[in-house]
Design an enzyme around this catalytic site. Structure first.
Site, PDB file in Angstrom:
ATOM      1  CB  CYS A 173      -0.894  -0.018   1.244  1.00 34.64           C
ATOM      2  SG  CYS A 173      -1.794   1.521   1.560  1.00 34.64           S
ATOM      3  CB  CYS A 206      -3.094   4.026  -5.175  1.00 36.76           C
ATOM      4  SG  CYS A 206      -4.319   3.020  -4.286  1.00 36.76           S
TER       5      CYS A 206
END
Length: 262
Positions: A73, A183
């Site tokens: 992440c 992302c």
């Protein structure tokens, strides 16, 4: 510890794009994937909240015996990995937006970064941009709403198309020739992104470099699993398991996710 699993966590399904590359490069490794979809998106939370969630995820994976953890992440990587490394003795692999290759390869001297607020406002992102993108125009765009739509199973919705156009058209006006996806959820959207920006603009993500770094660190630490049998793949998700499973099914590998109360 060689036969213990690799742990991977993300704020949901996005880290599957990283898991895929690690599994492709290290097919004999057991891996445990933890999707904290209940708390997605991380990118809109405070730094301390992100750190707290990362410690919680790490503790869960350590309870399963993981020998190394991939923080799949970008928001978590840019905000919490330093704290995790300071607290735990096992290796952590972090993710960073591909600013350096984009800045090196650009011909127009203009690149776009589509990422979460948590990534774009992090100190690590600022340092990397300053270090690698001198003389390059960096068009930053917060991808508000994208992760939430994906986690709700609305990746191909009209809402998603409108959001992507809203975020990408200004980049084209600035003559970007590279769009960096900051992302891990976003690589699932590459076909839709290319429909909007055209195929002459390069789209960069970080899955493959992270997989190579994982292999390098396992090798350095003498943690590689050298058995020849396929590794066991385990997936845990704490919200919307059917949505997570639909994305896992895209890889056509017949793995099943397990819903947990976490």
């Amino acid at each position: 510890m060689n036969k213990q699993p690799i742990g991977i966590f993300d704020s949901g399904l996005g880290g599957l794009t990283v898991w895929r590359e690690v599994h492709r490069l290290l097919p004999n490794e057991d891996m445990i994937y933890l999707a904290d979809s209940r708390n997605a998106p991380y990118g809109e939370k405070s730094k301390q909240d992100i750190i707290d969630l990362c410690f919680k995820n790490t503790e869960y994976l350590l309870s399963k015996g993981c020998k190394l953890i991939v923080v799949a992440c970008n928001t978590a990587s840019t905000n919490a990995v330093a704290e995790l490394r300071a607290h735990y003795s096992i290796p952590f692999i972090r993710i960073q937006p591909a600013i350096k290759p984009a800045a090196l390869q650009t011909k127009t001297k203009s690149i776009g970064i589509l990422a979460t607020k948590g990534t774009l406002t992090s100190e690590l992102f600022y340092e990397n941009t300053k270090k690698f993108a001198q003389g390059v125009t960096v068009v930053e765009q917060v991808g508000n709403g994208i992760v939430a739509l994906m986690e709700a199973g609305k990746m191909h919705s009209e809402e998603m198309e409108l959001l992507l156009k809203k975020y990408l058209y200004p980049m084209l006006e600035m003559k970007v020739d590279h769009v960096v996806l900051g992302c891990t959820h976003y690589p699932f959207l590459i076909p839709q992104i290319k429909e909007i920006i055209g195929y002459q603009v390069a789209v960069l993500d970080t899955g493959e470099p992270v997989a190579r770094q994982t292999r390098n660190i396992l090798t350095q630490e003498n943690l590689l699993n050298e058995t020849e049998s396929p590794g066991k793949q385990t997936f845990y998700v704490n919200k919307n398991p059917e949505v997570f499973q639909s994305f896992l099914d895209k890889f056509e590998l017949n793995f099943k996710a397990e819903e947990i109360d976490f």
